[in-house]
Scaffold this motif. Structure first.
Motif, PDB file in Angstrom:
ATOM      1  N   ALA A 194       0.871  -1.182  -0.087  1.00 12.70           N
ATOM      2  CA  ALA A 194       0.071  -0.131   0.104  1.00 12.70           C
ATOM      3  C   ALA A 194       0.950   1.244   0.152  1.00 12.70           C
ATOM      4  O   ALA A 194       0.625   2.065  -0.833  1.00 12.70           O
ATOM      5  CB  ALA A 194      -0.792   0.032   1.446  1.00 12.70           C
ATOM      6  N   ARG A 195       1.651   1.178   0.992  1.00 13.95           N
ATOM      7  CA  ARG A 195       2.709   2.467   0.854  1.00 13.95           C
ATOM      8  C   ARG A 195       3.474   2.625  -0.401  1.00 13.95           C
ATOM      9  O   ARG A 195       3.761   3.867  -0.836  1.00 13.95           O
ATOM     10  CB  ARG A 195       3.782   2.149   2.144  1.00 13.95           C
ATOM     11  CG  ARG A 195       3.122   2.544   3.296  1.00 13.95           C
ATOM     12  CD  ARG A 195       4.312   2.351   4.340  1.00 13.95           C
ATOM     13  NE  ARG A 195       3.509   2.519   5.712  1.00 13.95           N
ATOM     14  CZ  ARG A 195       3.382   3.620   6.503  1.00 13.95           C
ATOM     15  NH1 ARG A 195       3.705   4.687   5.673  1.00 13.95           N
ATOM     16  NH2 ARG A 195       2.964   3.724   7.485  1.00 13.95           N
ATOM     17  N   ALA A 196       3.791   1.549  -1.262  1.00 16.17           N
ATOM     18  CA  ALA A 196       4.581   1.680  -2.500  1.00 16.17           C
ATOM     19  C   ALA A 196       3.640   1.936  -3.534  1.00 16.17           C
ATOM     20  O   ALA A 196       4.056   2.666  -4.224  1.00 16.17           O
ATOM     21  CB  ALA A 196       4.898   0.180  -2.723  1.00 16.17           C
ATOM     22  N   VAL A 197       2.349   1.830  -3.542  1.00 18.90           N
ATOM     23  CA  VAL A 197       1.420   2.151  -4.449  1.00 18.90           C
ATOM     24  C   VAL A 197       1.085   3.848  -4.109  1.00 18.90           C
ATOM     25  O   VAL A 197       1.337   4.503  -5.307  1.00 18.90           O
ATOM     26  CB  VAL A 197      -0.006   1.661  -4.093  1.00 18.90           C
ATOM     27  CG1 VAL A 197      -1.070   2.468  -4.784  1.00 18.90           C
ATOM     28  CG2 VAL A 197       0.216   0.191  -4.528  1.00 18.90           C
ATOM     29  N   HIS A 198       1.227   4.244  -3.066  1.00 22.22           N
ATOM     30  CA  HIS A 198       1.117   5.750  -2.509  1.00 22.22           C
ATOM     31  C   HIS A 198       2.376   6.572  -3.023  1.00 22.22           C
ATOM     32  O   HIS A 198       2.283   7.606  -3.884  1.00 22.22           O
ATOM     33  CB  HIS A 198       0.767   5.820  -1.148  1.00 22.22           C
ATOM     34  CG  HIS A 198       0.996   7.458  -0.838  1.00 22.22           C
ATOM     35  ND1 HIS A 198      -0.326   8.172  -1.085  1.00 22.22           N
ATOM     36  CD2 HIS A 198       1.808   8.206   0.057  1.00 22.22           C
ATOM     37  CE1 HIS A 198       0.077   9.546  -0.699  1.00 22.22           C
ATOM     38  NE2 HIS A 198       1.024   9.480  -0.098  1.00 22.22           N
ATOM     39  N   ALA A 199       3.487   5.687  -2.806  1.00 16.76           N
ATOM     40  CA  ALA A 199       4.619   6.439  -2.979  1.00 16.76           C
ATOM     41  C   ALA A 199       5.295   6.679  -4.476  1.00 16.76           C
ATOM     42  O   ALA A 199       5.788   7.545  -4.966  1.00 16.76           O
ATOM     43  CB  ALA A 199       5.921   5.692  -2.379  1.00 16.76           C
ATOM     44  N   ASN A 200       4.400   5.827  -5.433  1.00 16.33           N
ATOM     45  CA  ASN A 200       4.586   5.840  -6.877  1.00 16.33           C
ATOM     46  C   ASN A 200       3.435   6.307  -7.531  1.00 16.33           C
ATOM     47  O   ASN A 200       3.398   6.183  -9.012  1.00 16.33           O
ATOM     48  CB  ASN A 200       5.091   4.382  -7.192  1.00 16.33           C
ATOM     49  CG  ASN A 200       6.278   3.928  -6.763  1.00 16.33           C
ATOM     50  OD1 ASN A 200       7.274   4.545  -7.180  1.00 16.33           O
ATOM     51  ND2 ASN A 200       6.265   3.081  -5.585  1.00 16.33           N
ATOM     52  N   SER A 201       2.425   6.901  -6.984  1.00 15.64           N
ATOM     53  CA  SER A 201       1.266   7.697  -7.617  1.00 15.64           C
ATOM     54  C   SER A 201       1.484   9.018  -7.829  1.00 15.64           C
ATOM     55  O   SER A 201       2.395   9.592  -7.031  1.00 15.64           O
ATOM     56  CB  SER A 201       0.068   7.263  -6.713  1.00 15.64           C
ATOM     57  OG  SER A 201       0.154   7.923  -5.236  1.00 15.64           O
ATOM     58  N   PRO A 202       0.284   9.743  -8.403  1.00 13.61           N
ATOM     59  CA  PRO A 202       0.312  11.111  -8.494  1.00 13.61           C
ATOM     60  C   PRO A 202       0.076  11.842  -7.023  1.00 13.61           C
ATOM     61  O   PRO A 202       0.122  13.088  -6.927  1.00 13.61           O
ATOM     62  CB  PRO A 202      -0.670  11.528  -9.657  1.00 13.61           C
ATOM     63  CG  PRO A 202      -0.697  10.211 -10.488  1.00 13.61           C
ATOM     64  CD  PRO A 202      -0.419   8.948  -9.502  1.00 13.61           C
ATOM     65  N   ARG A 203      -0.376  11.071  -6.473  1.00 15.19           N
ATOM     66  CA  ARG A 203      -0.575  11.311  -5.099  1.00 15.19           C
ATOM     67  C   ARG A 203       0.412  11.271  -3.951  1.00 15.19           C
ATOM     68  O   ARG A 203       0.275  11.642  -2.751  1.00 15.19           O
ATOM     69  CB  ARG A 203      -2.047  10.569  -4.409  1.00 15.19           C
ATOM     70  CG  ARG A 203      -3.277  10.633  -5.180  1.00 15.19           C
ATOM     71  CD  ARG A 203      -4.021   9.840  -4.681  1.00 15.19           C
ATOM     72  NE  ARG A 203      -5.776  10.099  -5.443  1.00 15.19           N
ATOM     73  CZ  ARG A 203      -6.470  10.587  -4.906  1.00 15.19           C
ATOM     74  NH1 ARG A 203      -6.562  11.313  -3.853  1.00 15.19           N
ATOM     75  NH2 ARG A 203      -7.571  10.678  -5.881  1.00 15.19           N
TER      76      ARG A 203
END
Length: 451
Positions: A184-193
């Motif tokens: 989940a943290r990796a998704v956030h860290a690599n997203s426009p958000r």
């Protein structure tokens, strides 16, 4: 694919057939090269690159299939088309198993040859484009501490790099302790958000009333003890990402409210009438089979499909044995620094125990086992004696050299907590129950020890 300086190597000991193919390929706009034997083809392919190879099966010296195997051994990406006058299933199967892209029979049908050439070259081009895309994504991808080199983890990271930049809602599944929050943290860290907030909520840790207040907030006086207005986690995650862990534990009544938030993109505080717009990406996680929960009537089908837009399944540690040494070394380095110890690594016997264990508690269990071993270790290497009894083959072997009298009270307390966590498969509530302490005390102890 349109010919544009595409080089094709013709391998055939029949000079007349080579000449015919050379003329045909040149007329189609390709750049043909020819050679008369499998040995020469293997040697030439080591010196220069070709876009495709047309190779006869029966030749003097090594056969086309033997040459194919040798070429594929050091250049598996090159498409090779096998040609033979001996049309039989056995040869076709052997060629495909050896890595041939396709199989053609002599005399060649020119229309079929052209279609097969174009299909093979298009396939190779698409593969190269995907590889380049993966490399570009990998170069800029923040793994966020995810460790693994197994094929399963490579596939997972490729998928992560592809979906993270999107706005899709993601469902992360996997056994307890596999590292779902890291994903989940990796998704956030690599997203426009990535510049927005990241907020995590454990849906199993709160009662239904507290969970609603935690997620959506409450107005002053909404219930006993609500002496002031509180903003919920969804509002705190506005313009960012919210991670809903253990979503399968959420009560049905709360599932209805969550579904409305996802559909309407707005929340309503407990005890309030005003609706508030929120812009949040949701990543949910569970160790349950949610489809089975849907069938049992414990999870809403409509919510399941809303959350399961993109599914990411984390493999259990026992299915990625190659990652155990990497993870163990990573944890050992961190815990050695944390405990002020100079530990270089594991003895061969200790590593053998780590590799043979089934790890029902997954990465979390491995982490706890390594921390325990570091706490107990007295030398430069962790031996099998310092590993938990479940790995060492007996409770007596889990004692540190010289007995527990050599440990401080703090080390003993930390050891007891780690053992309880390991025995509970990483479940903190169960570990607290086994230790005879409250979950709140367990969290305080873990915070004390930097867990």
């Amino acid at each position: 694919m349109k010919p544009s300086k595409i080089t094709i190597l013709i391998v055939d000991d029949d000079s007349g057939h080579r000449g015919m193919l050379r003329t045909l390929l040149a007329d189609w706009g390709f750049v043909p090269h020819e050679i008369e034997s499998g040995e020469a083809a293997v040697s030439l392919c080591r010196e220069r690159a070709f876009d495709l190879i047309l190779m006869d099966v029966r030749m003097a010296g090594i056969s086309g299939i033997e040459a194919l195997k040798e070429i594929k051994a050091y250049n598996p990406a090159i498409p090779i088309l096998i040609m033979t006058a001996y049309s039989n299933v056995e040869t076709a199967v052997e060629a495909i198993k050896a890595g041939a892209y396709d199989y053609l029979t002599k005399p060649l049908d020119f229309d079929d040859l052209r279609l097969t050439l174009d299909r093979a070259l298009d396939h190779a081009a698409l593969r190269d484009e995907n590889k380049a895309l993966r490399q570009t994504l990998s170069a800029s991808f923040d793994s966020g501490g995810i460790i693994g080199q197994s094929p399963a983890m490579h596939r997972l990271m490729d998928m992560l790099a592809t979906i993270a930049p999107s706005e899709a809602t993601i469902m992360v599944t996997g056994e307890s302790g596999t590292g779902k929050e890291l994903i989940a943290r990796a998704v956030h860290a690599n997203s426009p958000r990535r510049k927005g907030p990241y907020v995590a909520v454990n849906c199993a840790a709160l009662t239904e009333t507290l969970l609603e207040s935690e997620l959506f907030g409450h107005e002053k006086g909404a219930f006993t003890g609500a002496d002031r207005r509180r903003e919920g986690r969804f509002l705190a995650a506005d313009k960012g990402t919210i991670f809903l862990d253990e979503i399968g534990e959420m009560p049905l009544s709360m599932q209805v409210k969550l579904l409305r938030v996802i559909q309407e993109r707005e929340i309503q505080r407990v005890g309030g009438d005003q609706t508030i717009k929120v812009d949040v990406r949701i990543v949910a996680a569970t160790n349950r089979d949610l489809l089975a929960e849907v069938e049992a009537g414990r999870f809403r089908q409509d919510l399941y499909y809303r959350l399961n837009v993109v599914a990411l399944a984390l493999p259990p540690l026992r299915e990625r044995e190659e990652d155990i040494p990497l993870l163990a070394s990573h944890f050992l380095t961190g815990f050695a620094v944390k405990n002020g110890k100079r530990i270089k690594g594991f003895t061969p016997e200790a590593m053998d125990r780590l590799l043979k264990h089934q790890w029902p508690g997954n990465v979390r269990e491995l982490e706890n086992a390594v921390e325990r071993a570091v706490v107990l270790a007295r030398g430069e290497y962790v031996s099998e004696r310092e590993l938990p009894p479940a790995l060492s083959g007996g409770a007596g072997e889990g004692r540190p050299e010289g007995g527990f009298a050599n440990l401080t009270l703090e080390e003993l307390e930390r050891l007891a907590i780690l053992d309880a966590l390991e025995a509970a498969g990483g479940n903190k509530s169960e570990a607290a129950r086994r230790l005879g302490i409250t979950r709140k005390t367990m969290h305080a102890k873990l915070a004390k020890y930097g867990e």
